[in-house]
Design a protein around this motif. Structure first.
Motif, PDB file in Angstrom:
ATOM      1  N   SER A  21       0.844  -1.184   0.000  1.00 51.24           N
ATOM      2  CA  SER A  21       0.000   0.000   0.000  1.00 51.24           C
ATOM      3  C   SER A  21       0.877   1.231   0.000  1.00 51.24           C
ATOM      4  O   SER A  21       2.073   1.178   0.268  1.00 51.24           O
ATOM      5  CB  SER A  21      -0.921  -0.014   1.218  1.00 51.24           C
ATOM      6  N   THR A  22       0.285   2.334  -0.277  1.00 54.97           N
ATOM      7  CA  THR A  22       1.025   3.581  -0.293  1.00 54.97           C
ATOM      8  C   THR A  22       1.497   3.947   1.098  1.00 54.97           C
ATOM      9  O   THR A  22       2.467   4.657   1.258  1.00 54.97           O
ATOM     10  CB  THR A  22       0.168   4.712  -0.859  1.00 54.97           C
ATOM     11  N   MET A  23       0.811   3.457   2.066  1.00 58.21           N
ATOM     12  CA  MET A  23       1.195   3.730   3.437  1.00 58.21           C
ATOM     13  C   MET A  23       2.542   3.105   3.778  1.00 58.21           C
ATOM     14  O   MET A  23       3.342   3.698   4.448  1.00 58.21           O
ATOM     15  CB  MET A  23       0.166   3.122   4.397  1.00 58.21           C
ATOM     16  N   ASP A  24       2.688   1.882   3.315  1.00 55.98           N
ATOM     17  CA  ASP A  24       3.919   1.179   3.651  1.00 55.98           C
ATOM     18  C   ASP A  24       5.145   1.863   3.043  1.00 55.98           C
ATOM     19  O   ASP A  24       6.177   1.944   3.658  1.00 55.98           O
ATOM     20  CB  ASP A  24       3.847  -0.274   3.159  1.00 55.98           C
ATOM     21  N   SER A  25       5.005   2.369   1.829  1.00 53.80           N
ATOM     22  CA  SER A  25       6.156   2.985   1.177  1.00 53.80           C
ATOM     23  C   SER A  25       6.517   4.302   1.849  1.00 53.80           C
ATOM     24  O   SER A  25       7.655   4.723   1.826  1.00 53.80           O
ATOM     25  CB  SER A  25       5.892   3.191  -0.305  1.00 53.80           C
ATOM     26  N   GLU A  26       5.547   4.958   2.457  1.00 55.60           N
ATOM     27  CA  GLU A  26       5.827   6.203   3.122  1.00 55.60           C
ATOM     28  C   GLU A  26       6.482   5.964   4.480  1.00 55.60           C
ATOM     29  O   GLU A  26       7.240   6.797   4.959  1.00 55.60           O
ATOM     30  CB  GLU A  26       4.544   7.002   3.312  1.00 55.60           C
ATOM     31  N   ASN A  27       6.194   4.867   5.086  1.00 56.86           N
ATOM     32  CA  ASN A  27       6.724   4.581   6.405  1.00 56.86           C
ATOM     33  C   ASN A  27       8.153   4.029   6.382  1.00 56.86           C
ATOM     34  O   ASN A  27       8.780   3.946   7.417  1.00 56.86           O
ATOM     35  CB  ASN A  27       5.817   3.592   7.140  1.00 56.86           C
ATOM     36  N   ILE A  28       8.566   3.647   5.207  1.00 58.97           N
ATOM     37  CA  ILE A  28       9.920   3.106   5.125  1.00 58.97           C
ATOM     38  C   ILE A  28      10.882   4.266   5.293  1.00 58.97           C
ATOM     39  O   ILE A  28      10.827   5.247   4.585  1.00 58.97           O
ATOM     40  CB  ILE A  28      10.162   2.401   3.783  1.00 58.97           C
ATOM     41  N   SER A  29      11.717   4.123   6.272  1.00 59.20           N
ATOM     42  CA  SER A  29      12.642   5.225   6.534  1.00 59.20           C
ATOM     43  C   SER A  29      13.937   4.988   5.764  1.00 59.20           C
ATOM     44  O   SER A  29      14.399   3.866   5.585  1.00 59.20           O
ATOM     45  CB  SER A  29      12.921   5.344   8.031  1.00 59.20           C
ATOM     46  N   LYS A  30      14.483   6.085   5.354  1.00 60.78           N
ATOM     47  CA  LYS A  30      15.764   6.027   4.660  1.00 60.78           C
ATOM     48  C   LYS A  30      16.861   5.958   5.714  1.00 60.78           C
ATOM     49  O   LYS A  30      16.711   6.535   6.783  1.00 60.78           O
ATOM     50  CB  LYS A  30      15.934   7.263   3.784  1.00 60.78           C
ATOM     51  N   PRO A  31      17.923   5.297   5.398  1.00 63.66           N
ATOM     52  CA  PRO A  31      19.009   5.252   6.390  1.00 63.66           C
ATOM     53  C   PRO A  31      19.556   6.648   6.630  1.00 63.66           C
ATOM     54  O   PRO A  31      19.734   7.436   5.706  1.00 63.66           O
ATOM     55  CB  PRO A  31      20.067   4.346   5.747  1.00 63.66           C
ATOM     56  N   GLU A  32      19.755   6.939   7.873  1.00 61.53           N
ATOM     57  CA  GLU A  32      20.247   8.252   8.221  1.00 61.53           C
ATOM     58  C   GLU A  32      21.722   8.365   7.852  1.00 61.53           C
ATOM     59  O   GLU A  32      22.471   7.394   7.937  1.00 61.53           O
ATOM     60  CB  GLU A  32      20.065   8.501   9.719  1.00 61.53           C
ATOM     61  N   ALA A  33      22.121   9.526   7.464  1.00 60.90           N
ATOM     62  CA  ALA A  33      23.526   9.739   7.118  1.00 60.90           C
ATOM     63  C   ALA A  33      24.353   9.668   8.389  1.00 60.90           C
ATOM     64  O   ALA A  33      24.050  10.342   9.368  1.00 60.90           O
ATOM     65  CB  ALA A  33      23.703  11.085   6.434  1.00 60.90           C
ATOM     66  N   GLN A  34      25.361   8.838   8.359  1.00 65.15           N
ATOM     67  CA  GLN A  34      26.239   8.679   9.499  1.00 65.15           C
ATOM     68  C   GLN A  34      27.220   9.845   9.531  1.00 65.15           C
ATOM     69  O   GLN A  34      27.750  10.229   8.505  1.00 65.15           O
ATOM     70  CB  GLN A  34      27.025   7.370   9.366  1.00 65.15           C
ATOM     71  N   PRO A  35      27.450  10.410  10.689  1.00 65.09           N
ATOM     72  CA  PRO A  35      28.450  11.475  10.737  1.00 65.09           C
ATOM     73  C   PRO A  35      29.837  10.867  10.455  1.00 65.09           C
ATOM     74  O   PRO A  35      30.113   9.732  10.820  1.00 65.09           O
ATOM     75  CB  PRO A  35      28.351  12.002  12.163  1.00 65.09           C
ATOM     76  N   LYS A  36      30.663  11.632   9.753  1.00 70.29           N
ATOM     77  CA  LYS A  36      31.997  11.136   9.417  1.00 70.29           C
ATOM     78  C   LYS A  36      32.832  11.044  10.679  1.00 70.29           C
ATOM     79  O   LYS A  36      32.860  11.964  11.492  1.00 70.29           O
ATOM     80  CB  LYS A  36      32.674  12.048   8.403  1.00 70.29           C
ATOM     81  N   VAL A  37      33.491   9.924  10.809  1.00 70.12           N
ATOM     82  CA  VAL A  37      34.324   9.693  11.966  1.00 70.12           C
ATOM     83  C   VAL A  37      35.735  10.131  11.612  1.00 70.12           C
ATOM     84  O   VAL A  37      36.291   9.707  10.600  1.00 70.12           O
ATOM     85  CB  VAL A  37      34.319   8.197  12.360  1.00 70.12           C
ATOM     86  N   ARG A  38      36.282  10.988  12.431  1.00 75.35           N
ATOM     87  CA  ARG A  38      37.659  11.421  12.193  1.00 75.35           C
ATOM     88  C   ARG A  38      38.592  10.393  12.804  1.00 75.35           C
ATOM     89  O   ARG A  38      38.476  10.057  13.978  1.00 75.35           O
ATOM     90  CB  ARG A  38      37.929  12.781  12.815  1.00 75.35           C
ATOM     91  N   ARG A  39      39.497   9.944  11.967  1.00 78.24           N
ATOM     92  CA  ARG A  39      40.463   8.981  12.458  1.00 78.24           C
ATOM     93  C   ARG A  39      41.785   9.662  12.700  1.00 78.24           C
ATOM     94  O   ARG A  39      42.144  10.615  12.018  1.00 78.24           O
ATOM     95  CB  ARG A  39      40.671   7.857  11.452  1.00 78.24           C
ATOM     96  N   LYS A  40      42.487   9.133  13.655  1.00 81.74           N
ATOM     97  CA  LYS A  40      43.818   9.658  13.927  1.00 81.74           C
ATOM     98  C   LYS A  40      44.736   9.177  12.806  1.00 81.74           C
ATOM     99  O   LYS A  40      44.545   8.085  12.270  1.00 81.74           O
ATOM    100  CB  LYS A  40      44.341   9.140  15.264  1.00 81.74           C
ATOM    101  N   PRO A  41      45.713   9.981  12.449  1.00 80.83           N
ATOM    102  CA  PRO A  41      46.642   9.511  11.424  1.00 80.83           C
ATOM    103  C   PRO A  41      47.381   8.269  11.930  1.00 80.83           C
ATOM    104  O   PRO A  41      47.603   8.101  13.120  1.00 80.83           O
ATOM    105  CB  PRO A  41      47.606  10.676  11.218  1.00 80.83           C
ATOM    106  N   ALA A  42      47.742   7.435  10.980  1.00 86.74           N
ATOM    107  CA  ALA A  42      48.421   6.191  11.341  1.00 86.74           C
ATOM    108  C   ALA A  42      49.733   6.503  12.050  1.00 86.74           C
ATOM    109  O   ALA A  42      50.442   7.440  11.694  1.00 86.74           O
ATOM    110  CB  ALA A  42      48.690   5.367  10.098  1.00 86.74           C
TER     111      ALA A  42
END
Length: 110
Positions: A2-23
């Motif tokens: 149904s149209t309801m189901d397609s509206e309720n599907i959530s998109k994956p949230e954008a993950q904040p970029k993780v800053r890594r320490k230099p090697a």
């Protein structure tokens, strides 16, 4: 669906970029303890092998390949290479000959 189901599907949230320490840089390898040097001919006698070979080759009869090898502890190919470079880049005129026994001898001529 149904149209309801397609509206309720959530998109994956954008993950904040993780800053890594230099090697981290690799640690320098620890040096192994040095063994004591063998007692032998001292290095500080004021001579060097090149000068010894040149002096031998300046003699009236020159020096054989075996004599140079014994005096310097070089192998035959090292002696031949040294003589070649001495003649080409060292500016010396080298005379090479074989005696009746088949031994190669080198002589610096003027």
């Amino acid at each position: 669906m149904s149209t309801m189901d397609s509206e309720n599907i959530s998109k994956p949230e954008a993950q904040p970029k993780v800053r890594r320490k230099p090697a981290k840089k690799a640690k320098a390898a620890k040096k192994a303890p040095q063994a004591k040097k063998a007692v032998g001919k001292p290095k500080s006698d004021g001579t060097n092998k090149k000068a010894d070979v040149i002096a031998m080759m300046k003699r009236a009869k020159g020096a054989t390949l075996a004599e140079i090898m014994a005096a310097t502890d070089w192998q035959a190919h090292t002696v031949r290479g040294f003589v070649s470079i001495l003649g080409s880049k060292g500016g010396e005129k080298i005379e090479s000959s074989k005696n009746a026994a088949g031994e190669r001898s080198y002589k610096i001529t003027k």
